[in-house]
Design a protein around this motif. Structure first.
Motif, PDB file in Angstrom:
ATOM      1  N   SER A 199      48.847  28.532   9.660  1.00  0.00           N
ATOM      2  CA  SER A 199      48.187  27.276  10.018  1.00  0.00           C
ATOM      3  C   SER A 199      46.724  27.311   9.613  1.00  0.00           C
ATOM      4  CB  SER A 199      48.277  27.066  11.535  1.00  0.00           C
ATOM      5  OG  SER A 199      47.492  28.051  12.219  1.00  0.00           O
TER       6      SER A 199
ATOM      7  N   GLN B  33      44.320  26.942  11.637  1.00  0.00           N
ATOM      8  CA  GLN B  33      43.636  27.745  12.650  1.00  0.00           C
ATOM      9  C   GLN B  33      43.735  29.233  12.316  1.00  0.00           C
ATOM     10  OE1 GLN B  33      41.884  26.621  15.666  1.00  0.00           O
ATOM     11  NE2 GLN B  33      41.160  28.707  15.273  1.00  0.00           N
TER      12      GLN B  33
ATOM     13  N   GLY C 127      45.375  16.246   9.184  1.00  0.00           N
ATOM     14  CA  GLY C 127      45.096  17.521   9.826  1.00  0.00           C
ATOM     15  C   GLY C 127      43.909  17.451  10.787  1.00  0.00           C
ATOM     16  N   ASP C 128      43.545  18.590  11.332  1.00  0.00           N
ATOM     17  CA  ASP C 128      42.448  18.700  12.291  1.00  0.00           C
ATOM     18  C   ASP C 128      41.124  18.752  11.531  1.00  0.00           C
ATOM     19  OD1 ASP C 128      40.599  19.330  14.226  1.00  0.00           O
ATOM     20  OD2 ASP C 128      41.818  20.901  15.164  1.00  0.00           O
ATOM     21  N   MET C 129      40.490  17.607  11.374  1.00  0.00           N
ATOM     22  CA  MET C 129      39.258  17.552  10.605  1.00  0.00           C
ATOM     23  C   MET C 129      38.075  18.165  11.357  1.00  0.00           C
ATOM     24  SD  MET C 129      39.978  16.528   7.660  1.00  0.00           S
ATOM     25  CE  MET C 129      41.691  16.392   7.196  1.00  0.00           C
ATOM     26  N   ASN C 130      38.161  18.229  12.678  1.00  0.00           N
ATOM     27  CA  ASN C 130      37.099  18.909  13.424  1.00  0.00           C
ATOM     28  C   ASN C 130      37.109  20.403  13.130  1.00  0.00           C
ATOM     29  OD1 ASN C 130      36.059  16.611  14.733  1.00  0.00           O
ATOM     30  ND2 ASN C 130      37.634  16.734  16.322  1.00  0.00           N
ATOM     31  N   LEU C 131      38.300  20.979  13.024  1.00  0.00           N
ATOM     32  CA  LEU C 131      38.416  22.386  12.656  1.00  0.00           C
ATOM     33  C   LEU C 131      37.925  22.603  11.237  1.00  0.00           C
ATOM     34  CD1 LEU C 131      39.408  25.283  13.283  1.00  0.00           C
ATOM     35  CD2 LEU C 131      41.638  24.591  12.353  1.00  0.00           C
TER      36      LEU C 131
END
Length: 278
Positions: free
Chosen positions: A90, A92, A118-122
């Motif tokens: 992933s 992460q 997807g997780d744009m903050n990540l």
């Protein structure tokens, strides 16, 4: 500019000894390969690590061990790790391995770290922390559309504008894949249309099969660099199977010289061309 980097990609995530007996799998084998390719003209090493079964892994401990061993034997050779997911890891987990290893250089597939939906903050956290750490990030781009996506993400502030270098993948990972050198032109056209990607941003390409050598020469001629090795190709342009990774580097380094170009003169210069922020 007469500098043209050659990066050795000696093993990748998919091939093994069954594909070529000289493909390095263990850390000791990768270190020995690093010594060989540096002697033949490589400026940098693109490193994958494998578990005890020979499978590609994102393992911080193995990466740290490899970096220590390569640096001890080849202190002037820049080493780039990868977060390549191969459908198993992933975003992460990719973030976590880079945070744990703290490498000087890393290649990251845009589609894997910042995928649509997807997780744009990540993603924002990953790229900003990498820039703050002075890390050389190379964006892996599989199609001209990825160049457009990179430009858009820079415009949105998810990736710092102008940060990093780019790796253009000509073709794809598939059995008997043969790249077409003309595919580079689509990437370059997308790059010219970009708003937030500087035309001075360094780029490199990798290519599959017997066309790897021709693709490298075309990249050199357009101001780019080349990633060469058994990760993508086991063959010379003639169709002859290469003896080992060092032989592939020697062939391309000779062509680089005959074209009037030279390699980098320092590790810092290599890291700058791989995307280290100024």
């Amino acid at each position: 500019m007469t500098k043209r980097l050659i990066m050795s990609a000696p093993n990748g995530a998919r091939r093994g000894k069954a594909d070529h007996p000289q493909l390095p799998v263990t850390i000791d084998e990768v270190v020995a390969c690093a010594v060989s390719v540096e002697a033949e003209g490589a400026d940098a090493l693109h490193a994958h690590v494998r578990d005890e079964e020979g499978q590609h892994v994102l393992d911080a401990g193995l990466y740290k061990e490899l970096l220590l061993e390569v640096t001890a034997r080849c202190p002037d050779l820049a080493v780039q790790i990868t977060t390549e997911a191969v459908g198993r890891y992933s975003a992460q987990e990719q973030y976590d391995v880079v945070a744990a290893v703290e490498p000087e250089a890393v290649s990251v597939a845009l589609r894997e770290m910042a995928p649509a939906g997807g997780d744009m903050n990540l993603a924002r956290k990953f790229y900003q922390e990498a820039k703050d750490a002075g890390r050389a990030v190379q964006h892996i781009l599989y199609a001209p559309e990825d160049v457009e996506a990179l430009d858009r993400l820079m415009g949105e502030g998810i990736i710092p504008a102008g940060y990093g270098s780019q790796l253009y993948v000509l073709g794809r990972y598939a059995k008997d894949q043969e790249s077409d050198p003309r595919d580079l032109l689509g990437f370059l056209e997308a790059r010219e249309r970009a708003v937030h990607i500087s035309p001075k941003t360094p780029f490199m390409l990798c290519a599959f099969g017997r066309a790897e050598t021709a693709c490298a020469a075309l990249s050199f001629g357009h101001g780019g660099h080349a990633r060469i090795g058994f990760e993508n190709s086991l063959w010379h342009g003639s169709g002859k199977l290469a003896t080992d990774n060092g032989e592939r580097i020697a062939v391309v380094a000779h062509i680089r010289g005959e074209m009037g170009y030279e390699g980098a003169v320092s590790r810092n210069e290599v890291l700058s061309l791989l995307g280290k922020p100024e």
